[in-house]
Motif scaffolding. Structure first.
Motif, PDB file in Angstrom:
ATOM      1  N   PRO A  82      47.104   5.187 -10.531  1.00  0.00           N
ATOM      2  CA  PRO A  82      46.448   6.254 -11.283  1.00  0.00           C
ATOM      3  C   PRO A  82      46.618   6.051 -12.788  1.00  0.00           C
ATOM      4  N   LYS A  83      45.618   6.478 -13.546  1.00  0.00           N
ATOM      5  CA  LYS A  83      45.708   6.354 -14.995  1.00  0.00           C
ATOM      6  C   LYS A  83      46.774   7.309 -15.512  1.00  0.00           C
ATOM      7  N   PRO A  84      47.566   6.863 -16.480  1.00  0.00           N
ATOM      8  CA  PRO A  84      48.591   7.770 -17.020  1.00  0.00           C
ATOM      9  C   PRO A  84      47.941   8.934 -17.767  1.00  0.00           C
ATOM     10  N   ARG A  85      48.483  10.101 -17.586  1.00  0.00           N
ATOM     11  CA  ARG A  85      47.946  11.285 -18.244  1.00  0.00           C
ATOM     12  C   ARG A  85      48.629  11.453 -19.590  1.00  0.00           C
ATOM     13  N   ARG A  86      47.816  11.659 -20.609  1.00  0.00           N
ATOM     14  CA  ARG A  86      48.358  11.858 -21.952  1.00  0.00           C
ATOM     15  C   ARG A  86      48.154  13.312 -22.341  1.00  0.00           C
ATOM     16  N   PRO A  87      49.192  13.937 -22.882  1.00  0.00           N
ATOM     17  CA  PRO A  87      49.014  15.328 -23.303  1.00  0.00           C
ATOM     18  C   PRO A  87      48.062  15.406 -24.503  1.00  0.00           C
ATOM     19  N   THR A  88      47.182  16.383 -24.482  1.00  0.00           N
ATOM     20  CA  THR A  88      46.237  16.560 -25.584  1.00  0.00           C
ATOM     21  C   THR A  88      46.323  17.995 -26.079  1.00  0.00           C
ATOM     22  N   LYS A  89      45.929  18.196 -27.331  1.00  0.00           N
ATOM     23  CA  LYS A  89      45.901  19.541 -27.893  1.00  0.00           C
ATOM     24  C   LYS A  89      44.444  19.941 -28.066  1.00  0.00           C
ATOM     25  N   PRO A  90      44.153  21.231 -27.863  1.00  0.00           N
ATOM     26  CA  PRO A  90      42.775  21.658 -28.087  1.00  0.00           C
ATOM     27  C   PRO A  90      42.428  21.537 -29.572  1.00  0.00           C
ATOM     28  N   THR A  91      41.171  21.252 -29.849  1.00  0.00           N
ATOM     29  CA  THR A  91      40.733  21.114 -31.233  1.00  0.00           C
ATOM     30  C   THR A  91      40.705  22.496 -31.906  1.00  0.00           C
ATOM     31  N   ARG A  92      40.631  22.479 -33.220  1.00  0.00           N
ATOM     32  CA  ARG A  92      40.597  23.746 -33.967  1.00  0.00           C
ATOM     33  C   ARG A  92      39.340  24.540 -33.603  1.00  0.00           C
ATOM     34  N   GLY A  93      38.222  23.841 -33.451  1.00  0.00           N
ATOM     35  CA  GLY A  93      36.987  24.518 -33.071  1.00  0.00           C
ATOM     36  C   GLY A  93      37.092  25.181 -31.708  1.00  0.00           C
ATOM     37  N   ALA A  94      37.745  24.511 -30.765  1.00  0.00           N
ATOM     38  CA  ALA A  94      37.902  25.077 -29.424  1.00  0.00           C
ATOM     39  C   ALA A  94      38.782  26.325 -29.477  1.00  0.00           C
ATOM     40  N   LYS A  95      39.835  26.292 -30.292  1.00  0.00           N
ATOM     41  CA  LYS A  95      40.699  27.471 -30.433  1.00  0.00           C
ATOM     42  C   LYS A  95      39.917  28.641 -31.021  1.00  0.00           C
ATOM     43  N   GLU A  96      39.119  28.342 -32.051  1.00  0.00           N
ATOM     44  CA  GLU A  96      38.348  29.409 -32.690  1.00  0.00           C
ATOM     45  C   GLU A  96      37.332  30.006 -31.718  1.00  0.00           C
ATOM     46  N   ARG A  97      36.651  29.154 -30.945  1.00  0.00           N
ATOM     47  CA  ARG A  97      35.676  29.657 -29.969  1.00  0.00           C
ATOM     48  C   ARG A  97      36.359  30.535 -28.922  1.00  0.00           C
ATOM     49  N   ARG A  98      37.527  30.129 -28.457  1.00  0.00           N
ATOM     50  CA  ARG A  98      38.245  30.911 -27.459  1.00  0.00           C
ATOM     51  C   ARG A  98      38.645  32.269 -28.028  1.00  0.00           C
ATOM     52  N   LEU A  99      39.138  32.283 -29.270  1.00  0.00           N
ATOM     53  CA  LEU A  99      39.561  33.539 -29.883  1.00  0.00           C
ATOM     54  C   LEU A  99      38.385  34.478 -30.141  1.00  0.00           C
ATOM     55  N   THR A 100      37.252  33.932 -30.615  1.00  0.00           N
ATOM     56  CA  THR A 100      36.093  34.810 -30.851  1.00  0.00           C
ATOM     57  C   THR A 100      35.566  35.376 -29.535  1.00  0.00           C
ATOM     58  N   GLU A 101      35.601  34.578 -28.464  1.00  0.00           N
ATOM     59  CA  GLU A 101      35.160  35.068 -27.145  1.00  0.00           C
ATOM     60  C   GLU A 101      36.102  36.159 -26.644  1.00  0.00           C
ATOM     61  N   LYS A 102      37.410  35.984 -26.869  1.00  0.00           N
ATOM     62  CA  LYS A 102      38.369  37.021 -26.471  1.00  0.00           C
ATOM     63  C   LYS A 102      38.122  38.308 -27.245  1.00  0.00           C
ATOM     64  N   LYS A 103      37.845  38.161 -28.545  1.00  0.00           N
ATOM     65  CA  LYS A 103      37.604  39.331 -29.382  1.00  0.00           C
ATOM     66  C   LYS A 103      36.349  40.064 -28.909  1.00  0.00           C
ATOM     67  N   ARG A 104      35.283  39.319 -28.607  1.00  0.00           N
ATOM     68  CA  ARG A 104      34.037  39.933 -28.128  1.00  0.00           C
ATOM     69  C   ARG A 104      34.247  40.644 -26.797  1.00  0.00           C
ATOM     70  N   ARG A 105      35.001  40.007 -25.908  1.00  0.00           N
ATOM     71  CA  ARG A 105      35.262  40.615 -24.598  1.00  0.00           C
ATOM     72  C   ARG A 105      36.065  41.904 -24.764  1.00  0.00           C
ATOM     73  N   GLY A 106      37.042  41.867 -25.663  1.00  0.00           N
ATOM     74  CA  GLY A 106      37.840  43.072 -25.916  1.00  0.00           C
ATOM     75  C   GLY A 106      37.005  44.197 -26.483  1.00  0.00           C
ATOM     76  N   GLU A 107      36.092  43.862 -27.410  1.00  0.00           N
ATOM     77  CA  GLU A 107      35.216  44.893 -27.991  1.00  0.00           C
ATOM     78  C   GLU A 107      34.306  45.488 -26.927  1.00  0.00           C
ATOM     79  N   ARG A 108      33.801  44.649 -26.018  1.00  0.00           N
ATOM     80  CA  ARG A 108      32.937  45.137 -24.955  1.00  0.00           C
ATOM     81  C   ARG A 108      33.702  46.089 -24.040  1.00  0.00           C
ATOM     82  N   LYS A 109      34.933  45.742 -23.714  1.00  0.00           N
ATOM     83  CA  LYS A 109      35.742  46.619 -22.855  1.00  0.00           C
ATOM     84  C   LYS A 109      36.062  47.926 -23.571  1.00  0.00           C
TER      85      LYS A 109
END
Length: 123
Positions: A89-116
């Motif tokens: 099996p190919k060795p797995r390397r740990p990766t970090k999410p990109t800054r853009g991915a973090k921002e998209r996740r946070l804005t989606e969480k904020k939108r979901r919270g506002e909807r609730k």
């Protein structure tokens, strides 16, 4: 299941061999197959059992009335059993999410919270 590296190397080496060379590495035994197929199958030793000595993998073939055809089927099964053993099996390397991915996740969480919050009706 972790496979020892020596066993993996042995399986890889065995897969590269020709059928005759692979058969030479196996203990081959014949037995009465039994089951449907009539008198010929029940009286003759047409069942084939191969034990690959280096890896200790055992395969059998009894579905044909011919010992030669059963030997071919057993060889195919042995190669099929060696295949996953030889896979590295190919060795797995740990990766970090990109800054853009973090921002998209946070804005989606904020939108979901506002909807609730809007569903609650008291804000």
């Amino acid at each position: 299941m972790t496979v020892p590296e020596a066993l993996r190397a042995e399986a890889r080496r065995a897969l590269a061999l020709s059928d005759e060379a692979l058969l030479a590495e196996c203990d081959e035994s014949f037995f009465v197959g039994g089951g449907p197929g009539g008198q010929h199958r029940n009286k003759t030793e047409s069942g084939v059992r191969l034990v690959h000595r280096p890896t200790e993998i055992t395969v059998t073939a009894t579905e044909r009335r011919s010992q030669l055809q059963n030997r071919g089927a057993a060889l195919e099964r042995l190669r099929a059993r060696l295949q996953p053993l030889a896979h590295r099996p190919k060795p797995r390397r740990p990766t970090k999410p990109t800054r853009g991915a973090k921002e998209r996740r946070l804005t989606e969480k904020k939108r979901r919270g506002e909807r609730k919050a809007s569903r609650r009706g008291w804000e």
